[in-house]
Design an enzyme around this catalytic site. Structure first.
Site, short mmCIF file in Angstrom:
data_model
loop_
_atom_site.label_atom_id
_atom_site.label_comp_id
_atom_site.label_asym_id
_atom_site.label_seq_id
_atom_site.Cartn_x
_atom_site.Cartn_y
_atom_site.Cartn_z
N THR A 126 39.81 26.41 49.16
CA THR A 126 40.67 26.51 47.99
C THR A 126 40.02 27.38 46.94
O THR A 126 38.79 27.29 46.73
CB THR A 126 41.01 25.14 47.36
OG1 THR A 126 41.60 25.36 46.07
CG2 THR A 126 39.80 24.24 47.17
N ASP A 128 40.40 26.85 44.01
CA ASP A 128 40.15 25.96 42.88
C ASP A 128 38.72 25.40 42.87
O ASP A 128 38.25 24.93 41.82
CB ASP A 128 41.13 24.78 42.89
CG ASP A 128 42.58 25.23 42.90
OD1 ASP A 128 42.85 26.36 42.45
OD2 ASP A 128 43.44 24.45 43.36
N ARG A 163 43.70 43.20 19.16
CA ARG A 163 44.50 42.00 19.45
C ARG A 163 43.63 40.89 20.04
O ARG A 163 42.55 41.15 20.58
CB ARG A 163 45.57 42.33 20.49
CG ARG A 163 46.72 43.13 19.96
CD ARG A 163 47.61 43.54 21.13
NE ARG A 163 48.81 44.21 20.66
CZ ARG A 163 49.52 45.05 21.38
NH1 ARG A 163 49.17 45.34 22.63
NH2 ARG A 163 50.61 45.60 20.89
N MET A 170 44.10 30.28 37.48
CA MET A 170 44.47 29.11 38.29
C MET A 170 43.35 28.07 38.29
O MET A 170 42.38 28.19 37.56
CB MET A 170 44.77 29.55 39.72
CG MET A 170 46.14 30.17 39.91
SD MET A 170 46.42 30.51 41.67
CE MET A 170 48.18 30.82 41.65
N GLY A 171 43.47 27.10 39.14
CA GLY A 171 42.42 26.08 39.27
C GLY A 171 42.94 24.67 39.32
O GLY A 171 42.18 23.72 39.46
N GLU A 222 44.98 26.95 33.95
CA GLU A 222 46.39 26.50 33.97
C GLU A 222 46.51 24.99 33.73
O GLU A 222 47.52 24.52 33.24
CB GLU A 222 47.04 26.87 35.31
CG GLU A 222 46.36 26.20 36.52
CD GLU A 222 46.99 26.55 37.86
OE1 GLU A 222 47.95 27.34 37.90
OE2 GLU A 222 46.51 26.01 38.88
N HIS A 272 49.01 34.53 41.29
CA HIS A 272 48.63 34.64 42.70
C HIS A 272 47.79 35.88 43.02
O HIS A 272 47.26 35.98 44.13
CB HIS A 272 49.88 34.60 43.57
CG HIS A 272 50.55 33.25 43.52
ND1 HIS A 272 51.37 32.90 42.48
CD2 HIS A 272 50.47 32.18 44.33
CE1 HIS A 272 51.79 31.66 42.67
NE2 HIS A 272 51.27 31.20 43.77
N GLN A 274 45.01 36.18 42.07
CA GLN A 274 43.69 35.60 42.32
C GLN A 274 43.50 35.15 43.77
O GLN A 274 42.39 34.87 44.19
CB GLN A 274 43.48 34.38 41.41
CG GLN A 274 43.40 34.74 39.95
CD GLN A 274 43.72 33.56 39.05
OE1 GLN A 274 42.82 32.89 38.55
NE2 GLN A 274 45.00 33.29 38.83
O1 F6P Z 1 45.46 25.17 44.91
C1 F6P Z 1 45.47 26.55 44.83
C2 F6P Z 1 46.48 27.01 43.82
O2 F6P Z 1 46.41 28.43 43.76
C3 F6P Z 1 46.34 26.41 42.42
O3 F6P Z 1 45.31 27.00 41.68
C4 F6P Z 1 47.72 26.63 41.88
O4 F6P Z 1 48.04 25.69 40.88
C5 F6P Z 1 48.60 26.44 43.08
O5 F6P Z 1 47.78 26.66 44.22
C6 F6P Z 1 49.79 27.35 43.14
O6 F6P Z 1 50.57 26.97 44.23
P1 F6P Z 1 51.71 27.86 44.87
O7 F6P Z 1 51.06 28.92 45.70
O8 F6P Z 1 52.48 26.89 45.70
O9 F6P Z 1 52.51 28.44 43.75
#
Ligand code: F6P
Length: 342
Positions: A126, A128, A163, A170-171, A222, A272, A274
């Site tokens: 992951t 995360d 600015r 994410m995470g 997030e 995404h 990331q």
């Molecule tokens: O668990 C990985 C992750 O990228 C999280 O960081 C994020 O909240 C979630 O998946 C996003 O999920 P999806 O790809 O279903 O939008």
């Protein structure tokens, strides 16, 4: 032995390196054969599998995504789901054991299936980095690299326009990506789910940076929970495992900053980006080693375990030890980072 591999849940860079590591080790050391289930648990439930001979994994370590596809399917859902149905499907395909590559949701399902007698070994993945019992998950290093590069770019445009720039990363409920990318890019404030910070404090850090002639840079995870709230900002419902879909907190933070400081503020949600593209060398190596270690765990009959990174060694830990609690950013890492803010 015939081994089935699945990649499930959110994808991340390094998944193909795991598949390659497992297949090469399994063929060379044990003469195993492999099949890959398409789209994670969906393929297992539907019996949708492809053969994975050696040629299919040639040169794939550096490819992002997963050659098998993924989904957030819950294997207990639907008329063909559940342990008994899956056991019957695996028997029909002649599959003796499963390697389940996934995060918290995927591995929790794997744990439940293994408690019901299925032969499964898990591999943690992951971006995360929030899985307990492993020092790092592959995908994280790449995500931090991508986020850092993007935030560096935000910095230059922020400086040109004087600015404040707010970058959302994410995470889920862990602040690892924010902490590492924020520290690497020299952010003036890093906001993570593990720490409550009120809007006045955020604005004060932003103001201090501007007073020194800097373009303030805020990195927010997030899953950051605003002061006075009890849960992370979520406006897109729940995923198939019943977890809230996160995202959008950066806009709320930006409004608070602007109204308190008057500094023009812009937000960027990296999303995404990331999770896409080629894995870093670190992630390729970690993923390859974990893939090979899963084959070893199978050889030793270590069902219901997950391979994990401990220091520089790869070890097996029971699902019970690995799941049920998140690996979040400890207090000392926040205390250490706070000296850099403002
Ligand atoms: O668990 C990985 C992750 O990228 C999280 O960081 C994020 O909240 C979630 O998946 C996003 O999920 P999806 O790809 O279903 O939008």
């Amino acid at each position: 032995m015939k081994i089935g591999i699945l990649t499930s849940g959110g994808d991340c860079p390094g998944l193909n390196a795991v598949i390659r590591g497992s297949v090469l080790k399994g063929i060379k050391a044990y003469d195993h054969t492999f099949v890959g289930f398409r789209d994670g648990w969906r393929g297992v439930v539907a019996g949708d599998a492809i053969q994975l001979p050696r040629e299919t994994v040639r040169g794939i370590s550096k490819q992002g995504g997963t050659i098998l596809g993924t989904s957030r399917t819950n294997p207990f859902d639907g008329p063909c789901g559940g342990a008994d149905n899956i056991r019957a499907t695996l028997n029909t395909l002649g599959v003796d054991a499963l390697i389940a590559i996934g995060g918290e949701g995927t591995l929790t399902a794997a744990k439940r299936l293994s408690q019901e007698g299925l032969k499964i070994v898990g591999i943690p993945k992951t971006v995360d980095n929030d899985l307990a019992a492993t020092d790092y998950t592959f995908g994280f290093d790449t995500a931090v690299e991508i986020a850092t590069e993007a935030i560096d770019r935000l910095r230059t445009t922020g400086e040109s326009h004087h600015r404040c720039m707010v970058a959302e990363v994410m995470g889920r409920h862990a602040g690892w990506i924010a902490l590492h990318a924020g520290m690497a890019s020299g952010a003036h404030a890093i906001l993570i789910p593990e720490q409550r910070v009120d809007a006045d404090q955020i604005a004060a850090w932003v103001q201090q940076a501007q007073d020194r002639g800097r373009a303030p840079l805020v990195v927010v995870a997030e899953g950051f929970i605003e002061h006075g709230h009890t849960a992370a900002h979520s406006e897109r419902g729940l995923d198939t495992f019943g977890r809230p879909r996160l995202g959008g907190i950066a806009d709320k933070i930006a409004l608070e900053i602007e109204s308190r400081t008057g500094i023009e503020t812009r937000t960027t949600v990296l999303g995404h980006i990331q999770r896409g593209g080629v894995p870093s060398a670190f992630d390729r190596v970690l993923a390859t080693r974990l893939g090979m270690a899963a084959v070893e765990a199978i050889a030793h009959g270590q069902w219901g375990t997950m391979v994990s990174l401990k220091g520089t060694a790869i070890e097996s830990v029971h699902f019970d030890e690995a799941l049920g609690r998140l690996k979040t950013v400890p207090q000392e890492r926040w205390d250490e980072a706070k000296f850099l803010f403002g």
